[in-house]
Structures are given as C-alpha cells and as structure tokens.
Design a protein around this motif. Sequence first.
Motif, PDB file in Angstrom:
ATOM      1  N   GLY A 105      45.647  -2.015  -8.237  1.00  0.00           N
ATOM      2  CA  GLY A 105      45.966  -1.300  -9.470  1.00  0.00           C
ATOM      3  C   GLY A 105      47.317  -0.629  -9.477  1.00  0.00           C
ATOM      4  O   GLY A 105      47.757  -0.125 -10.507  1.00  0.00           O
ATOM      5  N   VAL A 106      47.969  -0.601  -8.333  1.00  0.00           N
ATOM      6  CA  VAL A 106      49.297   0.001  -8.180  1.00  0.00           C
ATOM      7  C   VAL A 106      50.076  -0.825  -7.162  1.00  0.00           C
ATOM      8  O   VAL A 106      49.502  -1.624  -6.425  1.00  0.00           O
ATOM      9  N   ILE A 107      51.388  -0.604  -7.108  1.00  0.00           N
ATOM     10  CA  ILE A 107      52.183  -1.223  -6.052  1.00  0.00           C
ATOM     11  C   ILE A 107      51.830  -0.549  -4.726  1.00  0.00           C
ATOM     12  O   ILE A 107      51.745   0.676  -4.641  1.00  0.00           O
ATOM     13  N   GLN A 108      51.604  -1.344  -3.706  1.00  0.00           N
ATOM     14  CA  GLN A 108      51.238  -0.786  -2.400  1.00  0.00           C
ATOM     15  C   GLN A 108      52.319   0.180  -1.921  1.00  0.00           C
ATOM     16  O   GLN A 108      53.515  -0.128  -1.973  1.00  0.00           O
ATOM     17  N   ASP A 109      51.884   1.351  -1.475  1.00  0.00           N
ATOM     18  CA  ASP A 109      52.832   2.399  -1.093  1.00  0.00           C
ATOM     19  C   ASP A 109      52.198   3.235   0.014  1.00  0.00           C
ATOM     20  O   ASP A 109      51.519   4.231  -0.242  1.00  0.00           O
ATOM     21  N   HIS A 110      52.412   2.816   1.253  1.00  0.00           N
ATOM     22  CA  HIS A 110      51.787   3.510   2.384  1.00  0.00           C
ATOM     23  C   HIS A 110      52.335   4.922   2.556  1.00  0.00           C
ATOM     24  O   HIS A 110      51.596   5.826   2.984  1.00  0.00           O
ATOM     25  N   ALA A 111      53.592   5.125   2.251  1.00  0.00           N
ATOM     26  CA  ALA A 111      54.174   6.452   2.440  1.00  0.00           C
ATOM     27  C   ALA A 111      53.491   7.479   1.542  1.00  0.00           C
ATOM     28  O   ALA A 111      53.137   8.582   1.986  1.00  0.00           O
ATOM     29  N   THR A 112      53.282   7.124   0.267  1.00  0.00           N
ATOM     30  CA  THR A 112      52.611   8.047  -0.644  1.00  0.00           C
ATOM     31  C   THR A 112      51.131   8.164  -0.305  1.00  0.00           C
ATOM     32  O   THR A 112      50.546   9.245  -0.405  1.00  0.00           O
ATOM     33  N   ALA A 113      50.522   7.057   0.115  1.00  0.00           N
ATOM     34  CA  ALA A 113      49.120   7.108   0.537  1.00  0.00           C
ATOM     35  C   ALA A 113      48.959   8.085   1.694  1.00  0.00           C
ATOM     36  O   ALA A 113      48.043   8.921   1.697  1.00  0.00           O
ATOM     37  N   LEU A 114      49.834   7.982   2.676  1.00  0.00           N
ATOM     38  CA  LEU A 114      49.789   8.890   3.822  1.00  0.00           C
ATOM     39  C   LEU A 114      49.926  10.332   3.381  1.00  0.00           C
ATOM     40  O   LEU A 114      49.188  11.215   3.848  1.00  0.00           O
ATOM     41  N   ALA A 154      43.299  15.944   3.694  1.00  0.00           N
ATOM     42  CA  ALA A 154      42.784  16.343   5.006  1.00  0.00           C
ATOM     43  C   ALA A 154      43.010  17.831   5.242  1.00  0.00           C
ATOM     44  O   ALA A 154      42.121  18.533   5.749  1.00  0.00           O
ATOM     45  N   GLU A 155      44.164  18.309   4.856  1.00  0.00           N
ATOM     46  CA  GLU A 155      44.460  19.732   5.050  1.00  0.00           C
ATOM     47  C   GLU A 155      43.608  20.616   4.158  1.00  0.00           C
ATOM     48  O   GLU A 155      43.439  21.806   4.436  1.00  0.00           O
ATOM     49  N   LEU A 156      43.043  20.029   3.100  1.00  0.00           N
ATOM     50  CA  LEU A 156      42.100  20.754   2.248  1.00  0.00           C
ATOM     51  C   LEU A 156      40.673  20.701   2.794  1.00  0.00           C
ATOM     52  O   LEU A 156      39.780  21.315   2.224  1.00  0.00           O
ATOM     53  N   GLY A 157      40.481  19.944   3.881  1.00  0.00           N
ATOM     54  CA  GLY A 157      39.162  19.873   4.497  1.00  0.00           C
ATOM     55  C   GLY A 157      38.370  18.629   4.151  1.00  0.00           C
ATOM     56  O   GLY A 157      37.165  18.564   4.425  1.00  0.00           O
ATOM     57  N   HIS A 158      39.024  17.606   3.595  1.00  0.00           N
ATOM     58  CA  HIS A 158      38.327  16.385   3.184  1.00  0.00           C
ATOM     59  C   HIS A 158      38.138  15.480   4.401  1.00  0.00           C
ATOM     60  O   HIS A 158      39.089  14.917   4.942  1.00  0.00           O
ATOM     61  N   MET A 196      40.641  12.896   6.663  1.00  0.00           N
ATOM     62  CA  MET A 196      41.007  13.218   8.039  1.00  0.00           C
ATOM     63  C   MET A 196      40.986  11.973   8.912  1.00  0.00           C
ATOM     64  O   MET A 196      41.890  11.744   9.719  1.00  0.00           O
ATOM     65  N   ASN A 197      39.944  11.161   8.764  1.00  0.00           N
ATOM     66  CA  ASN A 197      39.828   9.953   9.569  1.00  0.00           C
ATOM     67  C   ASN A 197      40.974   8.984   9.268  1.00  0.00           C
ATOM     68  O   ASN A 197      41.580   8.408  10.173  1.00  0.00           O
ATOM     69  N   LEU A 198      41.288   8.812   7.997  1.00  0.00           N
ATOM     70  CA  LEU A 198      42.336   7.866   7.634  1.00  0.00           C
ATOM     71  C   LEU A 198      43.721   8.389   8.012  1.00  0.00           C
ATOM     72  O   LEU A 198      44.600   7.613   8.405  1.00  0.00           O
ATOM     73  N   LEU A 199      43.917   9.684   7.918  1.00  0.00           N
ATOM     74  CA  LEU A 199      45.166  10.266   8.424  1.00  0.00           C
ATOM     75  C   LEU A 199      45.284   9.983   9.919  1.00  0.00           C
ATOM     76  O   LEU A 199      46.366   9.627  10.420  1.00  0.00           O
ATOM     77  N   GLY A 200      44.174  10.124  10.637  1.00  0.00           N
ATOM     78  CA  GLY A 200      44.171   9.815  12.062  1.00  0.00           C
ATOM     79  C   GLY A 200      44.584   8.380  12.344  1.00  0.00           C
ATOM     80  O   GLY A 200      45.343   8.107  13.285  1.00  0.00           O
ATOM     81  N   ARG A 201      44.144   7.468  11.500  1.00  0.00           N
ATOM     82  CA  ARG A 201      44.507   6.055  11.709  1.00  0.00           C
ATOM     83  C   ARG A 201      45.999   5.819  11.517  1.00  0.00           C
ATOM     84  O   ARG A 201      46.625   5.072  12.275  1.00  0.00           O
ATOM     85  N   TYR A 202      46.554   6.437  10.485  1.00  0.00           N
ATOM     86  CA  TYR A 202      48.003   6.317  10.277  1.00  0.00           C
ATOM     87  C   TYR A 202      48.759   6.861  11.486  1.00  0.00           C
ATOM     88  O   TYR A 202      49.733   6.263  11.953  1.00  0.00           O
ATOM     89  N   LEU A 203      48.322   8.008  11.990  1.00  0.00           N
ATOM     90  CA  LEU A 203      48.998   8.618  13.116  1.00  0.00           C
ATOM     91  C   LEU A 203      48.818   7.799  14.393  1.00  0.00           C
ATOM     92  O   LEU A 203      49.762   7.654  15.185  1.00  0.00           O
ATOM     93  N   GLU A 204      47.643   7.265  14.596  1.00  0.00           N
ATOM     94  CA  GLU A 204      47.396   6.467  15.801  1.00  0.00           C
ATOM     95  C   GLU A 204      48.237   5.190  15.796  1.00  0.00           C
ATOM     96  O   GLU A 204      48.776   4.778  16.827  1.00  0.00           O
ATOM     97  N   ASP A 205      48.356   4.568  14.618  1.00  0.00           N
ATOM     98  CA  ASP A 205      49.089   3.306  14.511  1.00  0.00           C
ATOM     99  C   ASP A 205      50.580   3.501  14.259  1.00  0.00           C
ATOM    100  O   ASP A 205      51.355   2.545  14.364  1.00  0.00           O
ATOM    101  N   TRP A 226      42.373  14.781  14.531  1.00  0.00           N
ATOM    102  CA  TRP A 226      41.876  14.539  13.177  1.00  0.00           C
ATOM    103  C   TRP A 226      40.563  13.767  13.199  1.00  0.00           C
ATOM    104  O   TRP A 226      39.673  14.027  12.383  1.00  0.00           O
ATOM    105  N   TYR A 227      40.421  12.828  14.133  1.00  0.00           N
ATOM    106  CA  TYR A 227      39.156  12.109  14.250  1.00  0.00           C
ATOM    107  C   TYR A 227      38.016  13.082  14.565  1.00  0.00           C
ATOM    108  O   TYR A 227      36.919  12.989  13.991  1.00  0.00           O
ATOM    109  N   GLN A 228      38.277  13.994  15.468  1.00  0.00           N
ATOM    110  CA  GLN A 228      37.242  14.957  15.831  1.00  0.00           C
ATOM    111  C   GLN A 228      36.862  15.830  14.640  1.00  0.00           C
ATOM    112  O   GLN A 228      35.674  16.060  14.378  1.00  0.00           O
TER     113      GLN A 228
END
Length: 252
Positions: free
Chosen positions: A127-136, A143-147, A151-160, A174-176
């Motif tokens: 539905g949009v142009i892929q944009d990993h930077a904005t997704a991150l 995640a910082e709001l407690g979602h 948190m898990n997906l932020l962890g994946r970006y950071l791990e990769d 973040w995974y924890q």
Amino acid sequence: MAFALRNRQELDSDQFTEMLEHSPAKAAQAILAAAGQGLVEAQLLLGQILLDGRGIEKDPGLARRWFAIAAERGSAMACNMLGRCLEHGWGGEVDQAQAAQHYRQAARTGLDWGLYNYANLLATGRGVIQDHATALSCYRQAAELGHAKSMNLLGRYLEDGVHCPRDVHSAQRWYQRSAEGGDFRGQFSHAGVLAAQGRTQDALKWLQQALEGGNANFLRVAGPALELAEQPEIRRLAQAYAARLAQLQAQA
C-alpha cells in the motif's frame, strides 16, 4: 470514561466492563445507545463489538462504518481499526493504500498501534513504497511507548543492522522486554537468545509461553525452526507446536 444513555443516566467504565463480562447483550445495547447519541468512544467500542460479535450479531461491514464515523470525529484508535478493516478485508474490499493512509493518520497522533501497523506496511511495501528507515523509526517510537510487538521488531532491525548500526546487545534487551510484555514472537526471539547462551531451561519456559499465545501463522514457521535446534529438549517441543497448529487449523 462514561457513556450517556437514553435516559441520561451514565455508565462508567468499571460498570461497563462488568456488564460486558456478565451481560454482553445489555452492554451492547448501552454502547449502541451512546454511539447513537454521538459519543465517539462508544462509536469505537460499537465497531469493536460488531467486529467480534460480542453481545450483538457479528457484522464486520457495519463495524467498518462505525469505525469510519469515529475516525472522522478524531478517534486515533478508530483510524487504526478502520485501517485494519481495509488491510484485512473485514466488512468490505481490501485496500492496502487506504489502510496505510489511516494507519499514518493514527501514527501521527502518537498511537502505538497506529505506529506499529503503519510500520508493518512500510516494511513490506504493501500500500506504500517500501521504506525501512521510516518503518524502523515507527517501530522505535512504538517500542518506547511500551508496545511489545514493536519491541520485538525493533530488536530484529538492530540485530540485523537494517538501516541502523548493528547492535546485538540492544536487540537482546528489546527481545527480553517484548517477551516480558507478552508478545509471543518476542518470547520466541528471547528464547533463541537464551538457548544460544546455554540457558536451555529458561529458553523452554519462554518457548512454552509462545506456544500458548501464538497464532497459526507463527506456529507454522516456529515449529520447523525448533526442529533445527541443537538442544534435544527444544527439538522435542517442535511436536507440541505442530499439534497446537493442527488444533487451531481444525477450529478455523
């Protein structure tokens, strides 16, 4: 939160919660009355119970319309729920582009679920142009709001190290937090970290929680992944994942 009823009495949130638990049909009528009087929060709730069929006949199409009404009147969560209807085709045609617009509107208010759902579309280019930077960025805000899911997906970006410096230690934290927040995918990710550290029993605890809370899509991928684990205790748990998946498929 209070709902004004036709007789001008009010039903506060605690009374409503109790009513929905013990008398969902009565609660549905109270919500319907309040929604008809223009209370935005009631309109949002009416959309939700119509979507779920709780206390009222299930009607995804009508749910979509009530979400649209509440969204037009400024409810960020209604924007998010309208986006979900459009993304998944609940009560009408699938329209990923329109879903993205509503998620973006909800995200701009700082709603964690809006940020998460908008990020999902950005990350996959639906539905949009892929944009990993904005997704991150959206995942990080949520995640910082407690979602927990973010948190898990932020962890994946950071791990990769996708569109950010690779930071395995931050990813693990973040995974924890995601696992402790109740996200089954976060629990699975955290268990993988623990297993790699040789903490097999701790990993098994989190894998069991992920099994109990996971949906069919998750179990379909997670089960085969467990079969590749070094630890025999974890490999054996793959059978339980397969059995739970079969149970969910039979119920669908």
